[in-house]
Design a protein around this motif. Structure first.
Motif, PDB file in Angstrom:
ATOM      1  N   VAL A 232     -10.746  10.652  -9.287  1.00  0.00           N
ATOM      2  CA  VAL A 232     -11.005   9.354  -8.636  1.00  0.00           C
ATOM      3  C   VAL A 232     -11.816   8.970  -6.944  1.00  0.00           C
ATOM      4  CG1 VAL A 232      -9.619   8.307  -7.035  1.00  0.00           C
ATOM      5  CG2 VAL A 232      -8.654   9.176  -9.400  1.00  0.00           C
ATOM      6  N   GLU A 233     -12.105   7.906  -6.277  1.00  0.00           N
ATOM      7  CA  GLU A 233     -12.834   8.289  -5.416  1.00  0.00           C
ATOM      8  C   GLU A 233     -11.904   7.178  -4.274  1.00  0.00           C
ATOM      9  OE1 GLU A 233     -16.192   4.362  -6.071  1.00  0.00           O
ATOM     10  OE2 GLU A 233     -16.352   6.046  -7.914  1.00  0.00           O
ATOM     11  N   ARG A 234     -12.065   7.172  -3.529  1.00  0.00           N
ATOM     12  CA  ARG A 234     -10.903   5.995  -2.363  1.00  0.00           C
ATOM     13  C   ARG A 234     -11.706   5.197  -1.510  1.00  0.00           C
ATOM     14  NH1 ARG A 234      -6.908   8.233  -0.267  1.00  0.00           N
ATOM     15  NH2 ARG A 234      -5.857   6.053  -0.211  1.00  0.00           N
ATOM     16  N   TRP A 235     -11.543   3.946  -1.953  1.00  0.00           N
ATOM     17  CA  TRP A 235     -12.253   2.967  -0.842  1.00  0.00           C
ATOM     18  C   TRP A 235     -11.676   1.959  -0.086  1.00  0.00           C
ATOM     19  CZ3 TRP A 235      -9.627   1.119  -5.093  1.00  0.00           C
ATOM     20  CH2 TRP A 235      -9.024  -0.676  -5.623  1.00  0.00           C
TER      21      TRP A 235
ATOM     22  N   GLU B  53      -9.017   0.511 -11.553  1.00  0.00           N
ATOM     23  CA  GLU B  53      -8.774   0.754  -9.488  1.00  0.00           C
ATOM     24  C   GLU B  53      -7.090   0.305  -9.270  1.00  0.00           C
ATOM     25  OE1 GLU B  53     -12.545  -1.466  -7.951  1.00  0.00           O
ATOM     26  OE2 GLU B  53     -10.919  -3.005  -8.221  1.00  0.00           O
ATOM     27  N   ILE B  54      -6.776   0.999  -8.187  1.00  0.00           N
ATOM     28  CA  ILE B  54      -5.473   0.505  -7.915  1.00  0.00           C
ATOM     29  C   ILE B  54      -5.067   0.547  -6.490  1.00  0.00           C
ATOM     30  CG2 ILE B  54      -3.022   1.596  -7.458  1.00  0.00           C
ATOM     31  CD1 ILE B  54      -3.517   4.421  -9.010  1.00  0.00           C
ATOM     32  N   PRO B  55      -5.971  -0.535  -6.413  1.00  0.00           N
ATOM     33  CA  PRO B  55      -4.931  -1.596  -5.227  1.00  0.00           C
ATOM     34  C   PRO B  55      -4.406  -0.637  -4.171  1.00  0.00           C
ATOM     35  CG  PRO B  55      -5.062  -3.252  -6.740  1.00  0.00           C
ATOM     36  CD  PRO B  55      -4.996  -2.145  -7.486  1.00  0.00           C
ATOM     37  N   GLN B  56      -3.557  -0.966  -4.336  1.00  0.00           N
ATOM     38  CA  GLN B  56      -2.528  -0.477  -3.995  1.00  0.00           C
ATOM     39  C   GLN B  56      -3.050   1.450  -2.397  1.00  0.00           C
ATOM     40  OE1 GLN B  56       0.659  -1.077  -6.468  1.00  0.00           O
ATOM     41  NE2 GLN B  56       2.069  -1.430  -4.607  1.00  0.00           N
ATOM     42  N   THR B  57      -3.708   2.196  -3.984  1.00  0.00           N
ATOM     43  CA  THR B  57      -3.840   3.326  -2.752  1.00  0.00           C
ATOM     44  C   THR B  57      -5.412   3.371  -2.759  1.00  0.00           C
ATOM     45  OG1 THR B  57      -4.088   4.041  -5.245  1.00  0.00           O
ATOM     46  CG2 THR B  57      -1.911   4.809  -4.507  1.00  0.00           C
ATOM     47  N   ARG B  58      -6.008   2.628  -2.916  1.00  0.00           N
ATOM     48  CA  ARG B  58      -7.718   2.022  -2.829  1.00  0.00           C
ATOM     49  C   ARG B  58      -8.213   3.483  -4.057  1.00  0.00           C
ATOM     50  NH1 ARG B  58      -8.975  -1.626   1.028  1.00  0.00           N
ATOM     51  NH2 ARG B  58      -6.960  -2.657   2.055  1.00  0.00           N
ATOM     52  N   GLU B  59      -7.797   3.620  -4.705  1.00  0.00           N
ATOM     53  CA  GLU B  59      -8.166   4.325  -5.569  1.00  0.00           C
ATOM     54  C   GLU B  59      -8.922   3.791  -7.436  1.00  0.00           C
ATOM     55  OE1 GLU B  59      -6.223   7.891  -6.151  1.00  0.00           O
ATOM     56  OE2 GLU B  59      -4.434   6.699  -6.785  1.00  0.00           O
ATOM     57  N   ARG B  60     -10.063   4.289  -7.365  1.00  0.00           N
ATOM     58  CA  ARG B  60     -10.711   4.103  -8.142  1.00  0.00           C
ATOM     59  C   ARG B  60     -11.577   5.039  -9.570  1.00  0.00           C
ATOM     60  NH1 ARG B  60     -15.259   2.054  -5.668  1.00  0.00           N
ATOM     61  NH2 ARG B  60     -14.194  -0.256  -5.167  1.00  0.00           N
TER      62      ARG B  60
ATOM     63  N   PRO C   2       0.657  -0.984  -0.851  1.00  0.00           N
ATOM     64  CA  PRO C   2       0.372  -0.355   0.102  1.00  0.00           C
ATOM     65  C   PRO C   2       0.741   0.928   0.475  1.00  0.00           C
ATOM     66  CG  PRO C   2      -0.329  -1.740   2.138  1.00  0.00           C
ATOM     67  CD  PRO C   2       0.530  -2.291   1.138  1.00  0.00           C
ATOM     68  N   TYR C   3       0.377   2.504  -0.711  1.00  0.00           N
ATOM     69  CA  TYR C   3       1.139   3.553  -0.628  1.00  0.00           C
ATOM     70  C   TYR C   3       0.354   4.445  -0.736  1.00  0.00           C
ATOM     71  CZ  TYR C   3       0.935   3.815  -6.166  1.00  0.00           C
ATOM     72  OH  TYR C   3       0.298   3.592  -7.239  1.00  0.00           O
TER      73      TYR C   3
END
Lengths: 123, 123
Positions: A120-123, B34-41, A109-110
């Protein structure tokens, strides 16, 4: 489905079962294992199986995507270690029905860079 | 070669050429990135193309491995940004001849854990 796809699926399944003789059967005697992020390399089937067999903790490999043609394969998997899980990726090269190279990626993670929050949205 | 493999190859080629209309043609209108590492979508073709078109710096995408079947694809690529390069990975989902999902992984360097030095060489 290419030959590599079947080898990658068997690799993941035997790793999860701790079937070390079965895993060794899939590997070329001179298999090379690399982690580009740490610049680590392991040469040879015996050392590579030992590396896996002695990997500490209660770990699990759950395949999500398995792809392959006649030369290359890849595996997207959920990796769980002592109850914490993340996604990881491995690439494979094959020749004469065996795996000759494994390249592992362990994405951590970063925090995202600023400037794209409006897209962008975050989850 | 599955349909996804051809789409992934075209995706990488058009991205490198900054062919934004050509890239958009490959994408489902409701594509999800999606970028799972930043949890961005990012949701939707327009936003996702904008995200790529506005990505800062002098960046380049050089494919190393492109794989795909009828549903999933993956890309291992050398990513160069302002002269610094690393390996990165993207997975793709496709439906009806278009890319419906892109999942990016950006693995960063890290120090290896102790205890395996006897099996490993560094480069």
């Amino acid at each position: 489905m290419g030959e590599a796809q079947a080898l990658v699926a068997a690799f993941a399944e035997r790793l999860e079962r701790r079937d070390w003789p079965g895993l060794a059967e899939l590997l070329d005697p001179d298999v090379v294992y690399e982690i580009p992020q740490t610049r680590e390399r392991i040469r040879g089937r015996e050392r590579y199986v030992t590396f896996n067999a002695r990997y500490p903790g209660d770990w699990h490999v759950e395949p999500r995507v398995v792809l392959g043609d006649d030369h290359d394969g890849c595996l997207l998997f959920r990796w769980t270690l002592d109850g914490e899980s993340s996604l990881a990726v491995a690439f494979f090269e094959i020749a004469a029905g065996r795996i000759t190279k494994v390249t592992d990626f362990w994405p951590e993670p970063y925090e995202p860079p600023p400037g794209r929050e409006h897209l962008v949205e975050r989850w």
